[in-house]
Design a protein around this motif. Structure first.
Motif, PDB file in Angstrom:
ATOM      1  N   CYS A 147       0.843  -1.195   0.000  1.00  0.00           N
ATOM      2  CA  CYS A 147       0.000   0.000   0.000  1.00  0.00           C
ATOM      3  C   CYS A 147       0.884   1.253   0.000  1.00  0.00           C
ATOM      4  O   CYS A 147       2.003   1.234   0.502  1.00  0.00           O
ATOM      5  CB  CYS A 147      -0.920   0.000   1.217  1.00  0.00           C
ATOM      6  SG  CYS A 147      -0.043  -0.018   2.803  1.00  0.00           S
ATOM      7  N   THR A 148       0.381   2.322  -0.598  1.00  0.00           N
ATOM      8  CA  THR A 148       1.144   3.581  -0.590  1.00  0.00           C
ATOM      9  C   THR A 148       1.258   4.085   0.845  1.00  0.00           C
ATOM     10  O   THR A 148       0.260   4.206   1.565  1.00  0.00           O
ATOM     11  CB  THR A 148       0.460   4.631  -1.456  1.00  0.00           C
ATOM     12  OG1 THR A 148       0.372   4.131  -2.799  1.00  0.00           O
ATOM     13  CG2 THR A 148       1.241   5.936  -1.453  1.00  0.00           C
ATOM     14  N   LYS A 149       2.495   4.370   1.234  1.00  0.00           N
ATOM     15  CA  LYS A 149       2.741   4.821   2.606  1.00  0.00           C
ATOM     16  C   LYS A 149       2.834   6.342   2.620  1.00  0.00           C
ATOM     17  O   LYS A 149       3.691   6.944   1.960  1.00  0.00           O
ATOM     18  CB  LYS A 149       4.035   4.225   3.170  1.00  0.00           C
ATOM     19  CG  LYS A 149       4.335   4.670   4.591  1.00  0.00           C
ATOM     20  CD  LYS A 149       3.224   4.243   5.546  1.00  0.00           C
ATOM     21  CE  LYS A 149       3.365   4.878   6.920  1.00  0.00           C
ATOM     22  NZ  LYS A 149       2.232   4.546   7.779  1.00  0.00           N
ATOM     23  N   TYR A 150       1.932   6.992   3.374  1.00  0.00           N
ATOM     24  CA  TYR A 150       1.957   8.434   3.537  1.00  0.00           C
ATOM     25  C   TYR A 150       2.522   8.768   4.916  1.00  0.00           C
ATOM     26  O   TYR A 150       1.948   8.382   5.935  1.00  0.00           O
ATOM     27  CB  TYR A 150       0.563   9.035   3.408  1.00  0.00           C
ATOM     28  CG  TYR A 150      -0.001   8.967   2.004  1.00  0.00           C
ATOM     29  CD1 TYR A 150       0.305   9.952   1.069  1.00  0.00           C
ATOM     30  CD2 TYR A 150      -0.829   7.916   1.621  1.00  0.00           C
ATOM     31  CE1 TYR A 150      -0.203   9.901  -0.219  1.00  0.00           C
ATOM     32  CE2 TYR A 150      -1.345   7.850   0.339  1.00  0.00           C
ATOM     33  CZ  TYR A 150      -1.024   8.848  -0.578  1.00  0.00           C
ATOM     34  OH  TYR A 150      -1.525   8.778  -1.849  1.00  0.00           O
ATOM     35  N   VAL A 151       3.650   9.453   4.901  1.00  0.00           N
ATOM     36  CA  VAL A 151       4.232   9.957   6.142  1.00  0.00           C
ATOM     37  C   VAL A 151       3.925  11.457   6.184  1.00  0.00           C
ATOM     38  O   VAL A 151       4.407  12.219   5.353  1.00  0.00           O
ATOM     39  CB  VAL A 151       5.745   9.715   6.195  1.00  0.00           C
ATOM     40  CG1 VAL A 151       6.325  10.274   7.505  1.00  0.00           C
ATOM     41  CG2 VAL A 151       6.048   8.232   6.069  1.00  0.00           C
ATOM     42  N   CYS A 152       3.100  11.882   7.152  1.00  0.00           N
ATOM     43  CA  CYS A 152       2.591  13.256   7.190  1.00  0.00           C
ATOM     44  C   CYS A 152       3.077  13.997   8.436  1.00  0.00           C
ATOM     45  O   CYS A 152       3.191  13.401   9.524  1.00  0.00           O
ATOM     46  CB  CYS A 152       1.062  13.253   7.151  1.00  0.00           C
ATOM     47  SG  CYS A 152       0.367  12.484   5.668  1.00  0.00           S
ATOM     48  N   TYR A 153       3.331  15.268   8.237  1.00  0.00           N
ATOM     49  CA  TYR A 153       3.766  16.113   9.350  1.00  0.00           C
ATOM     50  C   TYR A 153       2.952  17.391   9.385  1.00  0.00           C
ATOM     51  O   TYR A 153       2.632  17.970   8.360  1.00  0.00           O
ATOM     52  CB  TYR A 153       5.261  16.441   9.242  1.00  0.00           C
ATOM     53  CG  TYR A 153       6.106  15.295   9.726  1.00  0.00           C
ATOM     54  CD1 TYR A 153       6.470  15.215  11.060  1.00  0.00           C
ATOM     55  CD2 TYR A 153       6.487  14.284   8.860  1.00  0.00           C
ATOM     56  CE1 TYR A 153       7.210  14.155  11.512  1.00  0.00           C
ATOM     57  CE2 TYR A 153       7.227  13.214   9.307  1.00  0.00           C
ATOM     58  CZ  TYR A 153       7.591  13.153  10.643  1.00  0.00           C
ATOM     59  OH  TYR A 153       8.314  12.080  11.091  1.00  0.00           O
ATOM     60  N   LYS A 154       2.612  17.765  10.597  1.00  0.00           N
ATOM     61  CA  LYS A 154       1.957  19.044  10.849  1.00  0.00           C
ATOM     62  C   LYS A 154       3.045  20.039  11.239  1.00  0.00           C
ATOM     63  O   LYS A 154       3.750  19.851  12.229  1.00  0.00           O
ATOM     64  CB  LYS A 154       0.929  18.918  11.983  1.00  0.00           C
ATOM     65  CG  LYS A 154       0.157  20.195  12.282  1.00  0.00           C
ATOM     66  CD  LYS A 154      -0.927  20.432  11.270  1.00  0.00           C
ATOM     67  CE  LYS A 154      -1.843  21.566  11.699  1.00  0.00           C
ATOM     68  NZ  LYS A 154      -2.914  21.798  10.719  1.00  0.00           N
ATOM     69  N   LEU A 155       3.182  21.122  10.448  1.00  0.00           N
ATOM     70  CA  LEU A 155       4.180  22.126  10.740  1.00  0.00           C
ATOM     71  C   LEU A 155       3.650  23.049  11.839  1.00  0.00           C
ATOM     72  O   LEU A 155       2.633  23.721  11.677  1.00  0.00           O
ATOM     73  CB  LEU A 155       4.486  22.934   9.477  1.00  0.00           C
ATOM     74  CG  LEU A 155       5.715  23.834   9.517  1.00  0.00           C
ATOM     75  CD1 LEU A 155       6.972  23.013   9.742  1.00  0.00           C
ATOM     76  CD2 LEU A 155       5.827  24.642   8.237  1.00  0.00           C
ATOM     77  N   CYS A 156       4.316  23.013  12.969  1.00  0.00           N
ATOM     78  CA  CYS A 156       3.898  23.815  14.125  1.00  0.00           C
ATOM     79  C   CYS A 156       4.618  25.165  14.044  1.00  0.00           C
ATOM     80  O   CYS A 156       5.829  25.248  14.285  1.00  0.00           O
ATOM     81  CB  CYS A 156       4.231  23.099  15.428  1.00  0.00           C
ATOM     82  SG  CYS A 156       3.548  21.416  15.513  1.00  0.00           S
ATOM     83  N   VAL A 157       3.856  26.195  13.679  1.00  0.00           N
ATOM     84  CA  VAL A 157       4.447  27.494  13.353  1.00  0.00           C
ATOM     85  C   VAL A 157       4.426  28.412  14.573  1.00  0.00           C
ATOM     86  O   VAL A 157       3.355  28.742  15.085  1.00  0.00           O
ATOM     87  CB  VAL A 157       3.696  28.164  12.187  1.00  0.00           C
ATOM     88  CG1 VAL A 157       4.368  29.477  11.808  1.00  0.00           C
ATOM     89  CG2 VAL A 157       3.628  27.216  10.993  1.00  0.00           C
ATOM     90  N   PRO A 158       5.589  28.870  15.045  1.00  0.00           N
ATOM     91  CA  PRO A 158       5.604  29.802  16.180  1.00  0.00           C
ATOM     92  C   PRO A 158       5.303  31.220  15.712  1.00  0.00           C
ATOM     93  O   PRO A 158       5.715  31.625  14.623  1.00  0.00           O
ATOM     94  CB  PRO A 158       7.037  29.694  16.705  1.00  0.00           C
ATOM     95  CG  PRO A 158       7.842  29.342  15.500  1.00  0.00           C
ATOM     96  CD  PRO A 158       6.947  28.490  14.629  1.00  0.00           C
ATOM     97  N   PRO A 159       4.604  31.996  16.502  1.00  0.00           N
ATOM     98  CA  PRO A 159       4.402  33.418  16.162  1.00  0.00           C
ATOM     99  C   PRO A 159       5.682  34.199  16.437  1.00  0.00           C
ATOM    100  O   PRO A 159       6.510  33.803  17.259  1.00  0.00           O
ATOM    101  CB  PRO A 159       3.269  33.846  17.093  1.00  0.00           C
ATOM    102  CG  PRO A 159       3.386  32.918  18.266  1.00  0.00           C
ATOM    103  CD  PRO A 159       3.933  31.618  17.751  1.00  0.00           C
TER     104      PRO A 159
END
Length: 580
Positions: A147-159
């Motif tokens: 199966c296609t493997k999706y490695v996902c990241y949420k970019l945590c943006v500092p103000p």
């Protein structure tokens, strides 16, 4: 900061000819139902600017035989690797990630890849993508794909704090600058800005000073000569840049040391001036009474709570705003320092100017109290016949100066006595307090009357009813040439040597003699000696008339109008002992 996505994986071998299968340390392969778990998208948080390492592994799960197990190849699927919640632009897409493209072949195959996310200071756009997924393929023998493997990241943006063109050691005053607001000063509208301290703290804290454009440098040695004024409101803005358009941004006050007295902050809003500003908060500081010449401090931090619940709230660097309150400089420029004592004649009009100069504040002359006859009365009880007249208020951007005129007409009731009036130099808002005091004492001379236009000895004797015999008044004022001479006109006084001739004007005249009371004297004996009456003595000596039972003490000076009992007397006006 390196975040390693290394997770355990338990694999159960399948039947002959099974497709390639993901295995540890591939993210998400953390259950015995490996096929279902590994095929899900798995999200991980990563702080913007951090480096992230990812390891993936896959193999041929078929039983040994018929050439199995074959070597397996892991490779990136470029067309399916992208930013998920925003089209990729020049910033912050996969073009900023390194070592993601590549492949590895083996049994099992292991691919180690690194993500280097963009640092916040490299961002030039108002908003950037925050959701990223990289797609990977695992296969053997040219097929049999896992199966296609999706490695996902949420970019945590500092103000980040944003100061625009005003974030510099020296301000260039402008009402439209990003951190500037308008404050109402004595000269009109001042501009209040946050000005950065050139020295940076090692923990990344940013230190700024609230400075005002029109406040003068009254004390160059002071660490904060350009402070705001007590009682006046000044506004500045804390601006934030955060390219995460989906997050919830709040600008918060740091609990320690808390908010100074007189500081109020509005709510955080995204409706801010400037296209580059993501959020802002308007702060108003109105120093209260008693804070003049002191330094206060407020601390702020911006917090971004990214959407989706994957990233924890992220704080900006701490902003320290130092709030200097201008030193008061309110002082008398007139009259000169020290108490003043003047002597006047009855009927004379005395005037004196009082000038209170305000630097940073609006000066104001105030009447405090009056002392008379050993009793001091507050200003609320009146000035005892005197008055304080407004002359002018001179306003500048540095403060204002208050000029008033004191006026007093000496009356017969004041004869032989003195009154003292005291004044303070303060400020109109009563926020600085009284900074100086001047006292003026007027002594009204005995037996002496002021001259007004056209006065002669004849008119004076009739007006004041002191003596119907103007000849006696003339004897008391030998310099007057004739009894009908207009006393307020200049006359030439000629001296014998002819070198010191001078013009003379009579501002006052004597109407009687001054007698010093001797031991054993009474009003009756003095009246008899000078051929006058007790009633006449008391009328021209009010201090005697107000004493209990008319008691007079030795050494007391009294005005005596000799020969006023309408009886002939051989006692000369200056012939009696004790006169002067």
């Amino acid at each position: 900061v390196a975040v390693a996505a290394v997770l355990s994986c338990h694999w159960v071998p399948g039947a002959a000819g099974d497709n390639a299968a993901w295995r540890a340390p591939t993210p998400g392969c953390d259950s015995f139902d490996s096929r279902a778990s590994c095929c899900q998208r798995h999200w991980r948080p990563v702080r913007m600017g951090a480096q992230v390492s990812v390891s993936l592994s896959a193999s041929d799960p078929s039983p040994t035989g018929a050439g199995h197990p074959f070597d397996t190849t892991i490779s990136l699927i470029p067309e399916e690797s992208r930013a998920m919640n925003q089209s990729e632009g020049v910033c912050c897409g996969f073009g900023n990630f390194t070592s993601l493209v590549g492949s590895n072949t083996g049994n099992p195959a292991v691919l180690n890849t690194v993500w280097q996310t963009t640092r916040p200071d490299q961002v030039t756009e108002d908003s950037v993508p925050t959701d990223y997924c990289a797609a990977f393929r695992a296969q053997y023998s040219g097929g049999n794909d896992a199966c296609t493997k999706y490695v996902c990241y949420k970019l945590c943006v500092p103000p980040r704090l944003f100061f625009g063109t005003q974030f510099m050691p020296s301000p260039a005053w402008s009402q439209n600058a990003a951190t500037c607001g308008v404050g109402k000063g004595p000269g009109g509208s001042d501009v209040a800005c946050l000005v950065q301290d050139a020295s940076a703290l090692p923990d990344g804290t940013i230190v700024t000073y609230l400075q005002v454009s029109e406040t003068p440098v009254t004390d160059p040695a002071a660490p904060f000569p350009l402070g705001v004024r007590v009682g006046e409101a000044y506004t500045f803005t804390v601006n934030i840049v955060c390219p995460d358009s989906t997050g919830d941004i709040q600008i918060l006050s740091v609990e320690d040391p808390g908010v100074p007295l007189g500081l109020e902050a509005g709510p955080t809003t995204r409706s801010c001036a400037g296209a580059s500003v993501s959020a802002c908060r308007t702060v108003t500081f109105t120093p209260r009474k008693g804070l003049a010449g002191t330094m206060h401090e407020a601390r702020f931090v911006a917090r971004n709570t990214p959407a989706g619940g994957i990233c924890a709230p992220i704080d900006s660097e701490v902003l320290v705003v130092k709030l200097p309150v201008a030193r008061p400089s309110v002082a008398f420029s007139l009259p000169p320092a020290g108490d003043r004592r003047k002597e006047v004649a009855i009927g004379a009009v005395y005037e004196e100017e009082f000038v209170c100069a305000g630097d940073n504040y609006d000066g104001e002359v105030r009447f405090l109290n009056m002392s008379f006859g050993g009793v001091t009365r507050p200003g609320s009880e009146g000035m005892g016949g005197a008055e304080l007249l407004e002359v002018a208020r001179t306003v500048s951007t540095l403060g204002s100066t208050h000029r008033v005129k004191f006026r007093m007409t000496a009356t017969p009731e004041d004869s032989g006595r003195e009154r003292t009036w005291c004044f303070s130099c303060g400020d109109t808002g009563d926020v600085v307090g009284e900074r100086g005091m001047r006292c003026l004492t007027l002594f009204t001379r005995l037996c002496e009357y002021a001259v007004v236009g056209g006065d002669t000895l004849n008119t004076l004797s009739r007006r004041h009813h002191v003596d119907t015999n103007w000849l006696r008044m003339w004897n008391s004022n030998p310099a007057i040439p004739t009894p009908d001479h207009s006393l307020d006109e200049d006359r030439l006084v000629v001296f014998a040597d002819g070198e010191n001739d001078m013009l003379q004007r009579f501002n006052s005249v004597r109407v009687g003699a001054i007698y010093s009371v001797k031991q054993g004297d009474t009003l009756i004996t003095i009246a008899a000696r000078f051929q006058t009456t007790v009633k006449r003595l008391m009328s021209v000596n009010p201090m005697v008339a107000e004493s209990p039972d008319g008691v007079i003490m030795p050494g007391l000076d009294m005005c005596v109008l000799a020969c006023t009992n309408k009886m002939e007397s051989k006692v000369s006006l200056f012939g009696a002992g004790g006169t002067k």
